[in-house]
Design a protein around this motif. Structure first.
Motif, PDB file in Angstrom:
ATOM      1  N   ILE A   1      12.678 -16.368 -19.761  1.00  0.00           N
ATOM      2  CA  ILE A   1      11.588 -15.699 -19.048  1.00  0.00           C
ATOM      3  C   ILE A   1      10.614 -15.081 -20.049  1.00  0.00           C
ATOM      4  CG2 ILE A   1      10.993 -13.849 -17.442  1.00  0.00           C
ATOM      5  CD1 ILE A   1      13.770 -14.339 -16.134  1.00  0.00           C
ATOM      6  N   ALA A   2      11.148 -14.428 -21.087  1.00  0.00           N
ATOM      7  CA  ALA A   2      10.287 -13.862 -22.133  1.00  0.00           C
ATOM      8  C   ALA A   2       9.440 -14.959 -22.770  1.00  0.00           C
ATOM      9  CB  ALA A   2      11.146 -13.170 -23.195  1.00  0.00           C
ATOM     10  N   ARG A   3      10.042 -16.095 -23.037  1.00  0.00           N
ATOM     11  CA  ARG A   3       9.316 -17.223 -23.636  1.00  0.00           C
ATOM     12  C   ARG A   3       8.187 -17.696 -22.708  1.00  0.00           C
ATOM     13  NH1 ARG A   3      12.444 -22.823 -24.630  1.00  0.00           N
ATOM     14  NH2 ARG A   3      12.347 -22.735 -22.347  1.00  0.00           N
ATOM     15  N   ALA A   4       8.452 -17.704 -21.408  1.00  0.00           N
ATOM     16  CA  ALA A   4       7.450 -18.167 -20.446  1.00  0.00           C
ATOM     17  C   ALA A   4       6.266 -17.215 -20.345  1.00  0.00           C
ATOM     18  CB  ALA A   4       8.093 -18.333 -19.069  1.00  0.00           C
ATOM     19  N   LEU A   5       6.440 -15.975 -20.828  1.00  0.00           N
ATOM     20  CA  LEU A   5       5.374 -14.976 -20.738  1.00  0.00           C
ATOM     21  C   LEU A   5       4.518 -14.890 -21.999  1.00  0.00           C
ATOM     22  CD1 LEU A   5       7.400 -12.038 -19.131  1.00  0.00           C
ATOM     23  CD2 LEU A   5       5.865 -13.631 -17.970  1.00  0.00           C
ATOM     24  N   ILE A   6       4.899 -15.590 -23.053  1.00  0.00           N
ATOM     25  CA  ILE A   6       4.296 -15.354 -24.364  1.00  0.00           C
ATOM     26  C   ILE A   6       2.808 -15.701 -24.401  1.00  0.00           C
ATOM     27  CG2 ILE A   6       4.740 -17.592 -25.475  1.00  0.00           C
ATOM     28  CD1 ILE A   6       5.834 -15.861 -27.885  1.00  0.00           C
ATOM     29  N   HIS A   7       2.365 -16.625 -23.557  1.00  0.00           N
ATOM     30  CA  HIS A   7       0.947 -16.997 -23.552  1.00  0.00           C
ATOM     31  C   HIS A   7       0.169 -16.247 -22.467  1.00  0.00           C
ATOM     32  CE1 HIS A   7       2.886 -19.542 -20.612  1.00  0.00           C
ATOM     33  NE2 HIS A   7       1.725 -19.929 -20.121  1.00  0.00           N
ATOM     34  N   ARG A   8       0.815 -15.212 -21.883  1.00  0.00           N
ATOM     35  CA  ARG A   8       0.208 -14.327 -20.887  1.00  0.00           C
ATOM     36  C   ARG A   8      -0.305 -15.083 -19.660  1.00  0.00           C
ATOM     37  NH1 ARG A   8      -3.056 -10.764 -25.416  1.00  0.00           N
ATOM     38  NH2 ARG A   8      -1.206  -9.758 -26.313  1.00  0.00           N
ATOM     39  N   PRO A   9       0.600 -15.759 -18.964  1.00  0.00           N
ATOM     40  CA  PRO A   9       0.209 -16.501 -17.774  1.00  0.00           C
ATOM     41  C   PRO A   9      -0.124 -15.566 -16.618  1.00  0.00           C
ATOM     42  CG  PRO A   9       2.581 -16.476 -17.944  1.00  0.00           C
ATOM     43  CD  PRO A   9       2.056 -15.834 -19.198  1.00  0.00           C
ATOM     44  N   ARG A  10      -0.805 -16.095 -15.625  1.00  0.00           N
ATOM     45  CA  ARG A  10      -1.105 -15.351 -14.405  1.00  0.00           C
ATOM     46  C   ARG A  10      -0.082 -15.637 -13.306  1.00  0.00           C
ATOM     47  NH1 ARG A  10      -6.790 -15.120 -14.255  1.00  0.00           N
ATOM     48  NH2 ARG A  10      -6.688 -14.081 -12.230  1.00  0.00           N
ATOM     49  N   VAL A  11       0.566 -16.806 -13.418  1.00  0.00           N
ATOM     50  CA  VAL A  11       1.531 -17.261 -12.413  1.00  0.00           C
ATOM     51  C   VAL A  11       2.837 -17.608 -13.122  1.00  0.00           C
ATOM     52  CG1 VAL A  11       2.055 -19.035 -10.689  1.00  0.00           C
ATOM     53  CG2 VAL A  11      -0.288 -18.161 -10.916  1.00  0.00           C
ATOM     54  N   LEU A  12       3.958 -17.120 -12.585  1.00  0.00           N
ATOM     55  CA  LEU A  12       5.275 -17.388 -13.162  1.00  0.00           C
ATOM     56  C   LEU A  12       6.106 -18.153 -12.136  1.00  0.00           C
ATOM     57  CD1 LEU A  12       7.309 -16.961 -15.489  1.00  0.00           C
ATOM     58  CD2 LEU A  12       7.973 -14.804 -14.388  1.00  0.00           C
ATOM     59  N   LEU A  13       6.550 -19.356 -12.521  1.00  0.00           N
ATOM     60  CA  LEU A  13       7.364 -20.212 -11.668  1.00  0.00           C
ATOM     61  C   LEU A  13       8.789 -20.225 -12.188  1.00  0.00           C
ATOM     62  CD1 LEU A  13       4.972 -23.319 -11.489  1.00  0.00           C
ATOM     63  CD2 LEU A  13       5.016 -21.341  -9.944  1.00  0.00           C
ATOM     64  N   LEU A  14       9.753 -19.985 -11.303  1.00  0.00           N
ATOM     65  CA  LEU A  14      11.159 -19.993 -11.702  1.00  0.00           C
ATOM     66  C   LEU A  14      11.941 -20.855 -10.716  1.00  0.00           C
ATOM     67  CD1 LEU A  14      10.126 -16.663 -11.748  1.00  0.00           C
ATOM     68  CD2 LEU A  14      11.995 -16.698 -13.394  1.00  0.00           C
ATOM     69  N   ASP A  15      12.539 -21.935 -11.214  1.00  0.00           N
ATOM     70  CA  ASP A  15      13.258 -22.878 -10.376  1.00  0.00           C
ATOM     71  C   ASP A  15      14.755 -22.616 -10.469  1.00  0.00           C
ATOM     72  OD1 ASP A  15      14.025 -24.994  -8.818  1.00  0.00           O
ATOM     73  OD2 ASP A  15      13.490 -26.544 -10.257  1.00  0.00           O
ATOM     74  N   GLU A  16      15.312 -22.001  -9.429  1.00  0.00           N
ATOM     75  CA  GLU A  16      16.741 -21.670  -9.381  1.00  0.00           C
ATOM     76  C   GLU A  16      17.191 -21.005 -10.692  1.00  0.00           C
ATOM     77  OE1 GLU A  16      18.755 -22.242  -6.742  1.00  0.00           O
ATOM     78  OE2 GLU A  16      17.802 -23.811  -5.560  1.00  0.00           O
ATOM     79  N   PRO A  17      16.565 -19.900 -11.088  1.00  0.00           N
ATOM     80  CA  PRO A  17      16.811 -19.336 -12.424  1.00  0.00           C
ATOM     81  C   PRO A  17      18.180 -18.688 -12.611  1.00  0.00           C
ATOM     82  CG  PRO A  17      15.420 -17.863 -11.158  1.00  0.00           C
ATOM     83  CD  PRO A  17      15.563 -19.119 -10.345  1.00  0.00           C
ATOM     84  N   THR A  18      18.918 -18.455 -11.527  1.00  0.00           N
ATOM     85  CA  THR A  18      20.205 -17.775 -11.673  1.00  0.00           C
ATOM     86  C   THR A  18      21.401 -18.704 -11.513  1.00  0.00           C
ATOM     87  OG1 THR A  18      20.272 -17.168  -9.324  1.00  0.00           O
ATOM     88  CG2 THR A  18      19.217 -15.608 -10.833  1.00  0.00           C
ATOM     89  N   VAL A  19      21.156 -20.002 -11.461  1.00  0.00           N
ATOM     90  CA  VAL A  19      22.254 -20.955 -11.317  1.00  0.00           C
ATOM     91  C   VAL A  19      23.252 -20.789 -12.462  1.00  0.00           C
ATOM     92  CG1 VAL A  19      22.846 -23.416 -11.476  1.00  0.00           C
ATOM     93  CG2 VAL A  19      21.003 -22.674  -9.986  1.00  0.00           C
ATOM     94  N   GLY A  20      24.524 -20.671 -12.114  1.00  0.00           N
ATOM     95  CA  GLY A  20      25.573 -20.564 -13.118  1.00  0.00           C
ATOM     96  C   GLY A  20      25.848 -19.167 -13.627  1.00  0.00           C
TER      97      GLY A  20
END
Length: 238
Positions: free
Chosen positions: A145-164
């Motif tokens: 999630i931290a990696r997905a934020l590094i370019h300062r996006p406006r929209v965050l998409l998470l596909d089944e992020p808690t699996v396992g």
């Protein structure tokens, strides 16, 4: 203010209608749970949102940018956490984030600053020097999630992020992402098949067999028994 707009998306895989006139709009700061059983069409929708493939009908607008007409601008406004991990286990947490920053054209001191700020937001700053292989599943997800934020996006998409993940790790990840939406104005789309990850105040879109069955707040749709309502709407077994 622009967030995410999904407009009458339709897509078929051969004879199967994977998505059928799917529409919803999210504003900045919204946490939306895309809830559906396996096979509902969630992964197909995420593939379209990330331009892995093009929808046969309809359109997607991300932060004011039409995904088909201005794909580079639209994708630059998106951060993604896929269901399957894509981390380099042999590198440190910090190196993983710096490599991802470089893919977005961010380097040097700016990359270091953004990487540490993103890790700090997810409670991972003290782990920056550790190899990813040494992290447990929950910390790896926080890092993604931290990696997905590094370019300062406006929209965050998470596909089944808690699996396992175990229950405690799932709850911690859910709390972190809710805070990102509330505190930083991110537009969050969280795909899941687990009703206990959805809070009463969350925006909720229920997807089943490619169709939107319900769209509103979770409290309005499910009342005191979201699980029962979900099972009734989808015809799934408990």
């Amino acid at each position: 203010m622009h967030g995410l707009s999904v407009e009458r998306i339709g897509h078929r895989w051969g004879a199967k209608q994977a998505l059928d006139e799917v529409s919803f709009t999210l504003t900045p700061g919204a946490f939306c749970a895309l809830l559906g059983p396996n096979g509902a069409g969630k992964s197909t929708l995420f593939g379209i949102l990330t331009r892995l493939f093009t929808p046969q009908t309809g359109r997607v607008v991300v932060a004011g940018h039409d995904l088909a007409r201005a794909p580079r601008a639209a994708l630059a406004a998106i951060g993604v956490v896929f269901q399957q991990s894509t981390l380099d286990l042999d590198q440190t947490v910090r190196r993983n984030l710096l490599y991802f920053a470089a893919l977005h054209g961010i380097a040097g001191r700016e990359a270091e600053t953004r990487a540490m700020a993103a890790l700090d937001r997810l409670g991972m700053a003290e782990r920056a020097g550790e190899k990813v292989a040494a992290l447990n599943g929950g910390h790896r997800r926080r890092m993604e999630i931290a990696r997905a934020l590094i370019h300062r996006p406006r929209v965050l998409l998470l596909d089944e992020p808690t699996v396992g993940l175990d229950a405690a790790a799932r709850a911690a990840i859910t709390d972190h992402v809710h805070a990102l939406a509330a505190d930083e104005g991110l537009c969050v789309l969280w795909a899941t098949h687990l009703t206990d990850e959805v809070r009463p105040a969350d925006r909720l879109v229920i997807l089943h067999r490619g169709k939107v069955l319900a769209d509103g707040t979770a409290g309005e749709i499910g009342g005191a028994d979201l699980t029962g309502t979900f099972l009734e709407l989808t015809g799934e077994q408990a």
